[in-house]
Write a protein that holds these residues in place. Structure first.
Motif: not given
Length: 374
Positions: A211-233
């Motif tokens: 499940l390397h690719e599936e976990f990798g996609y979700n990890a990138d998505t959550q990190k991007l959301l966290a980065k955008n959330g910090e910008t919005l914050l």
């Protein structure tokens, strides 16, 4: 011829018909005193003349050295009150004292403290307390009469309407500020959770090969959301800081001036009512000075009231201009940041922060490096 028998000196004190001693007993007393002193001790020859021990008169002590052969004595005298033993001791020590017949010692030289200088500060404080008490009484009476509907008050309808609008807007802005702070807290918790979730997905992508690719996609998505959330914050926190400055500093400063204006208005109405009551009364020699003094106080408080009313009008005008400018920029920032975040437009979100010169704090940026600690 028979030899005369020696007589006791005490038996030679003559007494007058009224029971008082004659002045001749002073010479007998001085003679006995001289006989009792040993010869050759170098003591001063002393002559004491007393006119009574009632304390109201003075005695004279004449002191001088025993004259040598061929020299004349030079007696010196000082005035001493027999009613003050302490003053006599001070005189024997060489103190520069004048002792009047009343028995009180006065020092000729030394620091002099004026009674007026000591009483002046106390009198000034007492006068300030008296004026404050009188002013408080008049203002309290005016407030009570206004609440009971008996007294009249000065009202500036236009200015009072602006003050009411300002107070109402302050409550609404405080509500917006409180909600924005709640949103910031919740967004911070969400960003923190997304960051932890992204780290967990990344860890599983390394340990789960199937499940390397599936976990990798979700990890990138959550990190991007966290980065955008910090910008919005960062944008939301900037909005909160600006609105907080507007509400709790700028508007609060204006409301403080409004409070001073209302206090000046109460004082003005209190002294106006006092002057009106005096003018309705009789005019005679007793009331005319009071009317004149009340007129002067009324004029002073009228000038103060006019000045405070002018200050409030100017501050309300500048506050309205500043409020429109600040809220315009902050509302545009808040809208663009929220729209870009939920649209997933990372470039637009970053461009919004650059437009308003907002710098994000990277995690650990506030902590000093190990070189700075050294």
């Amino acid at each position: 011829m028979a030899q005369e028998s020696p007589k006791n000196s005490a038996a030679e004190i003559p007494v007058t018909s009224n029971g008082q001693l004659e002045d001749s007993h002073e010479h007998s007393f001085n003679r006995d005193l001289k006989c009792s002193l040993p010869v050759g001790l170098g003591l001063s020859e002393t002559k004491i003349t007393s006119h009574g021990f009632d304390g109201a008169k003075e005695g004279v002590v004449e002191a001088g050295q025993f004259p040598n052969k061929g020299s004349s004595p030079s007696p010196k005298s000082s005035v001493i009150s027999p009613s003050s033993a302490a003053a006599s001791r001070l005189a024997g020590q060489g103190s520069d004292l004048i002792i009047p017949t009343g028995g009180r010692a006065q020092q000729k030289s030394g620091p002099v403290v004026l009674a007026d200088e000591v009483k002046n500060p106390a009198m000034e404080k007492l006068e300030l307390v008296r004026k404050w008490s009188l002013n408080t009484y008049k203002c309290t009476r005016q407030i009570i009469s206004e609440k009971l509907g008996r007294g009249s008050r000065t009202v500036d309808l236009e200015l009072e309407a602006q003050i009411d609008i300002l107070r109402d807007n302050k409550k609404k802005y405080e509500n917006i500020l409180r909600l924005a702070q709640t949103l910031s807290t919740q967004l911070f918790q969400m960003v923190h959770t997304q960051r932890q979730l992204g780290d967990a997905f990344a860890d599983l992508s390394l340990k789960s090969l199937e499940l390397h690719e599936e976990f990798g996609y979700n990890a990138d998505t959550q990190k991007l959301l966290a980065k955008n959330g910090e910008t919005l914050l960062g944008a939301i926190n900037f909005f909160i800081a600006s609105v907080n400055t507007l509400v709790n500093k700028t508007i609060e400063d204006t409301l403080l001036t409004v409070k001073q204006y209302e206090s000046a208005r109460i004082e003005y109405d209190a002294y106006r009512t006092d002057l009106e009551e005096l003018n309705l009364g009789p005019r005679d020699a007793n009331t005319l000075p009071k009317i004149e003094q009340s007129q002067q106080l009324f004029q002073v408080h009228k000038e103060k009231y006019d000045k405070m009313r002018n200050d409030v009008s100017i501050k309300l005008k500048f506050l309205e201009e500043n409020k429109v400018k600040v809220l315009h920029n902050q509302l545009v920032l808040f809208h663009n940041a929220i729209a870009a975040y939920f649209a997933g437009n990372q470039k637009q979100l970053e461009q919004t922060l650059k437009q308003f010169h907002i710098k994000l704090k990277t995690p650990g940026a506030d902590a000093p490096s190990w070189l700075e600690e050294q």
